[in-house]
Enzyme design. Structure first.
Site, PDB file in Angstrom:
ATOM      1  N   GLY A 163     -26.109   9.368  16.174  1.00  0.00           N
ATOM      2  CA  GLY A 163     -26.795  10.051  15.088  1.00  0.00           C
ATOM      3  C   GLY A 163     -27.681   9.149  14.249  1.00  0.00           C
ATOM      4  O   GLY A 163     -28.254   8.167  14.737  1.00  0.00           O
ATOM      5  N   HIS A 164     -27.750   9.463  12.964  1.00  0.00           N
ATOM      6  CA  HIS A 164     -28.693   8.840  12.031  1.00  0.00           C
ATOM      7  C   HIS A 164     -28.411   7.355  11.829  1.00  0.00           C
ATOM      8  O   HIS A 164     -29.318   6.531  11.851  1.00  0.00           O
ATOM      9  CB  HIS A 164     -28.611   9.586  10.700  1.00  0.00           C
ATOM     10  CG  HIS A 164     -29.621   9.170   9.682  1.00  0.00           C
ATOM     11  ND1 HIS A 164     -30.984   9.335   9.874  1.00  0.00           N
ATOM     12  CD2 HIS A 164     -29.481   8.599   8.453  1.00  0.00           C
ATOM     13  CE1 HIS A 164     -31.626   8.897   8.806  1.00  0.00           C
ATOM     14  NE2 HIS A 164     -30.757   8.436   7.937  1.00  0.00           N
ATOM     15  N   PHE A 165     -27.152   7.011  11.596  1.00  0.00           N
ATOM     16  CA  PHE A 165     -26.766   5.608  11.392  1.00  0.00           C
ATOM     17  C   PHE A 165     -26.210   5.056  12.706  1.00  0.00           C
ATOM     18  O   PHE A 165     -25.004   4.822  12.864  1.00  0.00           O
ATOM     19  CB  PHE A 165     -25.744   5.491  10.255  1.00  0.00           C
ATOM     20  CG  PHE A 165     -26.363   5.627   8.889  1.00  0.00           C
ATOM     21  CD1 PHE A 165     -27.084   4.586   8.318  1.00  0.00           C
ATOM     22  CD2 PHE A 165     -26.230   6.803   8.168  1.00  0.00           C
ATOM     23  CE1 PHE A 165     -27.659   4.709   7.057  1.00  0.00           C
ATOM     24  CE2 PHE A 165     -26.796   6.935   6.906  1.00  0.00           C
ATOM     25  CZ  PHE A 165     -27.513   5.893   6.348  1.00  0.00           C
TER      26      PHE A 165
END
Length: 295
Positions: free
Chosen positions: A273-275
């Site tokens: 995902g994002h991180f």
């Protein structure tokens, strides 16, 4: 008796420097005669997000990860005392690198790190050796209404009602955790210290207002996309893309367009995902080392 460390042991130093009268905190590791890699963090994170990557790269790079004003361990002045805009964050980071005497660097950019790093690249392209882009957007395709509609509403109408919507939705405890856990295969592998730290920092007086000011100023970035894209076409920096393809905030639709403007892109979509560093740090570190050796 001096302690004996095994080969490859990395010591990260935690330092402060004054920039524009503010204490700017940064993490530093690796010998200074190695190529410098400047790590620019996202929202509402800090250099803490790079803690493991620093250790994996310090044998090959001089690694530096600052906290912007209002983030992490850096000073967090009030809205009245500091202009929370991306232009100003770029000013701070530019002066930070000058004070440290860094003549050239690679840039790792994630989330908010993109608008800061692309501004730096546009201002002083001669300093940039290469770019590592991880879920950092420079194209309109990367801002889907499915996520960004409420923020676009804020850009169009900075009323207190729209600010409160973003404050309630984007800075709630569940949202801070979701930032890290959405799109990952096993949320149990994600360190909860991330959102615990972020929650504590956001509770500082006025800090949520500072973050909201930056979310509002994020609206200044799409207008700069053509200039950033022109920079790519003119200067053709070496670019490594390591992108969490399951990111809802900056989805993979924002990763592909870089290939339109850059002749050579080392392009990698990761199942996260994002991180992405939270569960793919080893993979990303290996990509960076391989990429740097190919330059």
């Amino acid at each position: 008796m001096k302690p004996q460390f095994s080969k490859g042991f990395v010591v990260t130093c935690y330092r402060n420097i004054e920039v524009e009268g503010l204490k700017i905190f940064y993490r530093e590791a690796g010998k200074k005669d190695l190529p410098t890699l400047l790590l620019l963090h996202g929202f509402p994170a800090s250099s803490f997000m790079y803690r493991e990557l620093i250790e994996r790269l310090a044998d090959q790079f001089h690694v530096i990860a600052p906290d912007y004003p209002g983030f992490g361990h850096s000073d967090a002045p009030s809205l009245e005392a500091f202009s929370y805009t991306f232009d100003h964050l770029a000013d701070i980071v530019e002066k930070f690198t000058d004070l440290l005497g860094i003549d050239q660097y690679g840039l790792y950019m994630q989330d908010f790190g993109g608008p800061v790093g692309f501004r730096l690249s546009l201002r002083r392209p001669e300093k940039v050796m290469f770019l590592v882009i991880q879920n950092a957007n420079a194209y309109e395709e990367g801002l889907p209404d499915s996520f960004w509609a409420p923020v676009r509403d804020l850009w169009q109408d900075p009323s207190s009602a729209n600010y409160e919507k973003i404050r309630a939705a984007g800075m709630a405890e569940q949202a801070l955790e979701w930032n890290y856990t959405h799109g990952v295969k096993n949320p149990e592998q994600i360190n909860p210290d991330n959102w615990l730290l972020q929650r504590a920092l956001l509770e500082r007086p006025g800090n949520k207002d500072a973050m909201l000011a930056l979310l509002y100023d994020y609206g200044s970035n799409p207008g700069l996309y053509p200039a950033w894209q022109a920079y790519f076409r003119k200067h053709q920096p070496s670019v490594l893309i390591v992108w969490g393809k399951n990111d809802v905030i900056f989805p993979a639709s924002g990763a592909y367009p870089y290939q339109r403007d850059l002749d050579k892109v080392d392009f990698n979509l990761l199942d996260t995902g994002h991180f992405a560093l939270e569960d793919h740090c080893e993979v990303i570190a290996a990509h960076i080392k391989r990429f740097a050796q190919s330059l």
